[in-house]
Write a protein that holds these residues in place. Structure first.
Motif, PDB file in Angstrom:
ATOM      1  N   ALA A 157     -28.468  -1.714  29.930  1.00  0.00           N
ATOM      2  CA  ALA A 157     -27.587  -1.262  31.392  1.00  0.00           C
ATOM      3  C   ALA A 157     -29.120  -1.253  32.711  1.00  0.00           C
ATOM      4  N   VAL A 158     -29.889  -1.520  31.767  1.00  0.00           N
ATOM      5  CA  VAL A 158     -31.153  -2.115  33.781  1.00  0.00           C
ATOM      6  C   VAL A 158     -30.369  -3.123  33.946  1.00  0.00           C
ATOM      7  N   GLY A 159     -31.072  -3.985  32.931  1.00  0.00           N
ATOM      8  CA  GLY A 159     -30.548  -5.268  32.886  1.00  0.00           C
ATOM      9  C   GLY A 159     -29.380  -6.020  33.265  1.00  0.00           C
ATOM     10  N   LEU A 160     -27.738  -5.208  32.948  1.00  0.00           N
ATOM     11  CA  LEU A 160     -26.911  -5.083  34.041  1.00  0.00           C
ATOM     12  C   LEU A 160     -26.820  -5.217  35.553  1.00  0.00           C
ATOM     13  N   ARG A 161     -27.804  -4.081  35.831  1.00  0.00           N
ATOM     14  CA  ARG A 161     -27.897  -3.472  37.008  1.00  0.00           C
ATOM     15  C   ARG A 161     -27.978  -4.630  38.047  1.00  0.00           C
ATOM     16  N   ILE A 162     -29.763  -4.589  37.347  1.00  0.00           N
ATOM     17  CA  ILE A 162     -30.549  -5.585  37.550  1.00  0.00           C
ATOM     18  C   ILE A 162     -29.736  -7.331  38.687  1.00  0.00           C
ATOM     19  N   ALA A 163     -29.046  -7.644  37.003  1.00  0.00           N
ATOM     20  CA  ALA A 163     -27.345  -8.823  37.435  1.00  0.00           C
ATOM     21  C   ALA A 163     -26.846  -8.810  38.178  1.00  0.00           C
ATOM     22  N   LEU A 164     -26.667  -7.540  38.611  1.00  0.00           N
ATOM     23  CA  LEU A 164     -25.163  -7.379  39.515  1.00  0.00           C
ATOM     24  C   LEU A 164     -26.085  -6.727  40.601  1.00  0.00           C
ATOM     25  N   ALA A 165     -26.647  -7.485  40.795  1.00  0.00           N
ATOM     26  CA  ALA A 165     -27.580  -7.653  41.773  1.00  0.00           C
ATOM     27  C   ALA A 165     -27.875  -8.868  42.813  1.00  0.00           C
ATOM     28  N   GLY A 166     -28.178  -9.300  41.582  1.00  0.00           N
ATOM     29  CA  GLY A 166     -27.517 -10.684  42.009  1.00  0.00           C
ATOM     30  C   GLY A 166     -26.437 -11.272  42.934  1.00  0.00           C
ATOM     31  N   ARG A 167     -26.678 -12.542  42.974  1.00  0.00           N
ATOM     32  CA  ARG A 167     -25.397 -12.765  43.635  1.00  0.00           C
ATOM     33  C   ARG A 167     -24.649 -14.664  42.821  1.00  0.00           C
ATOM     34  N   TRP A 168     -23.596 -14.128  42.121  1.00  0.00           N
ATOM     35  CA  TRP A 168     -23.125 -14.977  41.175  1.00  0.00           C
ATOM     36  C   TRP A 168     -21.723 -15.297  41.430  1.00  0.00           C
ATOM     37  N   ASP A 169     -21.149 -16.508  41.072  1.00  0.00           N
ATOM     38  CA  ASP A 169     -20.398 -17.390  40.859  1.00  0.00           C
ATOM     39  C   ASP A 169     -19.023 -16.458  40.526  1.00  0.00           C
ATOM     40  N   THR A 170     -17.618 -16.602  40.538  1.00  0.00           N
ATOM     41  CA  THR A 170     -16.599 -15.816  39.652  1.00  0.00           C
ATOM     42  C   THR A 170     -17.443 -16.194  38.464  1.00  0.00           C
ATOM     43  N   TYR A 171     -17.491 -17.351  37.810  1.00  0.00           N
ATOM     44  CA  TYR A 171     -17.407 -17.287  36.283  1.00  0.00           C
ATOM     45  C   TYR A 171     -19.061 -16.147  35.921  1.00  0.00           C
ATOM     46  N   GLY A 172     -19.608 -16.612  36.353  1.00  0.00           N
ATOM     47  CA  GLY A 172     -20.887 -15.475  35.671  1.00  0.00           C
ATOM     48  C   GLY A 172     -21.171 -14.007  36.353  1.00  0.00           C
ATOM     49  N   ALA A 173     -20.055 -13.509  37.318  1.00  0.00           N
ATOM     50  CA  ALA A 173     -19.686 -12.337  37.726  1.00  0.00           C
ATOM     51  C   ALA A 173     -18.396 -11.633  36.842  1.00  0.00           C
ATOM     52  N   LEU A 174     -17.672 -12.355  35.784  1.00  0.00           N
ATOM     53  CA  LEU A 174     -17.022 -12.156  35.285  1.00  0.00           C
ATOM     54  C   LEU A 174     -17.534 -12.143  33.671  1.00  0.00           C
ATOM     55  N   GLN A 175     -18.686 -13.293  32.881  1.00  0.00           N
ATOM     56  CA  GLN A 175     -18.799 -12.930  31.664  1.00  0.00           C
ATOM     57  C   GLN A 175     -19.988 -12.395  31.465  1.00  0.00           C
ATOM     58  N   LEU A 176     -20.803 -11.964  32.602  1.00  0.00           N
ATOM     59  CA  LEU A 176     -22.410 -11.682  32.440  1.00  0.00           C
ATOM     60  C   LEU A 176     -22.330 -10.310  31.774  1.00  0.00           C
ATOM     61  N   PRO A 177     -20.945  -9.530  32.395  1.00  0.00           N
ATOM     62  CA  PRO A 177     -21.369  -8.237  32.045  1.00  0.00           C
ATOM     63  C   PRO A 177     -20.780  -8.144  30.151  1.00  0.00           C
ATOM     64  N   LEU A 178     -19.704  -8.784  29.753  1.00  0.00           N
ATOM     65  CA  LEU A 178     -19.685  -9.211  28.531  1.00  0.00           C
ATOM     66  C   LEU A 178     -20.671  -9.361  27.257  1.00  0.00           C
ATOM     67  N   VAL A 179     -21.760 -10.037  28.426  1.00  0.00           N
ATOM     68  CA  VAL A 179     -23.076 -10.538  27.421  1.00  0.00           C
ATOM     69  C   VAL A 179     -24.286  -8.857  27.231  1.00  0.00           C
ATOM     70  N   PHE A 180     -23.712  -8.273  28.520  1.00  0.00           N
ATOM     71  CA  PHE A 180     -24.591  -7.579  28.291  1.00  0.00           C
ATOM     72  C   PHE A 180     -24.133  -6.431  27.259  1.00  0.00           C
ATOM     73  N   GLU A 181     -22.385  -5.678  27.124  1.00  0.00           N
ATOM     74  CA  GLU A 181     -21.784  -5.242  26.126  1.00  0.00           C
ATOM     75  C   GLU A 181     -22.357  -5.613  24.851  1.00  0.00           C
ATOM     76  N   THR A 182     -21.727  -7.109  24.933  1.00  0.00           N
ATOM     77  CA  THR A 182     -22.518  -7.953  23.537  1.00  0.00           C
ATOM     78  C   THR A 182     -23.847  -7.317  23.329  1.00  0.00           C
ATOM     79  N   ALA A 183     -24.452  -6.875  23.485  1.00  0.00           N
ATOM     80  CA  ALA A 183     -25.603  -6.525  23.318  1.00  0.00           C
ATOM     81  C   ALA A 183     -25.902  -5.135  23.180  1.00  0.00           C
ATOM     82  N   ALA A 184     -25.153  -4.223  23.996  1.00  0.00           N
ATOM     83  CA  ALA A 184     -25.418  -3.293  23.368  1.00  0.00           C
ATOM     84  C   ALA A 184     -23.987  -2.774  22.027  1.00  0.00           C
ATOM     85  N   ALA A 185     -23.383  -3.572  22.011  1.00  0.00           N
ATOM     86  CA  ALA A 185     -22.539  -3.739  20.957  1.00  0.00           C
ATOM     87  C   ALA A 185     -23.426  -3.232  19.628  1.00  0.00           C
TER      88      ALA A 185
END
Length: 184
Positions: free
Chosen positions: A8-36
């Motif tokens: 969750a902390v990693g996701l919060r830090i990542a969401l603070a950054g500027r991402w293109d559309t691909y990164g903004a969509l796929q980044l939460p999925l990476v952290f969801e996968t890690a939590a799963a």
């Protein structure tokens, strides 16, 4: 639980950054996968058969622990997205995490609790590709690739829910496949 909070902390830090559309969509999925993978890793047991013989409450404890950890993971990741632009929002986190945990639980029952992480990590690839195809046609429209579907898509929610329910049912009834099971 510490690793879930770290996700969750990693996701919060990542969401603070500027991402293109691909990164903004796929980044939460990476952290969801890690939590799963963290949730599914907890179903492994080094005790095997002696654990199953010791009590009738074990299936209920497995169910309660898995539900509690999944709820904690959803809550932590949703809280990490509060006040930031979390692609898909809380419904997307809930659907994706539940489906990924279900895949992991089914893997725990078939290939073992120690290797249960393989399922969610393997599903990350088609899930990320489904998100990618939303921008590069032809888009994948099957609800079984729920990460690529809109957050309020009923078919995707049903598919992820079915996988989660099946994983919970198998885990509760049978438990993870242990090394002791492999000697049979």
């Amino acid at each position: 639980m510490t690793v879930i909070v770290a996700c969750a902390v990693g996701l919060r830090i990542a969401l603070a950054g500027r991402w293109d559309t691909y990164g903004a969509l796929q980044l939460p999925l990476v952290f969801e996968t890690a939590a799963a993978t963290v949730v599914t890793a907890t179903v492994a047991s080094p005790l095997g058969e002696p654990e199953r013989i010791t009590g009738r409450w074990l299936p209920y404890l497995r169910l309660a622990a898995t539900l509690a950890l999944t709820a904690i993971a959803v809550g932590a990741l949703a809280a990490a997205g509060t006040g930031a632009h979390l692609a898909g929002g809380t419904l997307d986190v809930l659907r994706n995490l539940a489906g990924l945990v279900g895949i992991g639980l089914l893997c725990a029952a078939t290939i073992g609790g120690g290797l249960a992480w393989i399922g969610p990590v393997a599903f990350l690839l088609p899930g990320a590709y489904a998100l990618y195809t939303q921008w590069h046609h032809p888009a994948l429209t099957t609800p079984w690739l729920w990460p690529g579907r809109p957050p309020r898509d009923l078919g995707a929610a049903i598919c992820a829910g079915l996988v989660f329910t099946a994983g919970l049912a198998v885990l509760t009834a049978r438990g993870a496949r242990d090394p002791a099971d492999e000697r049979d």
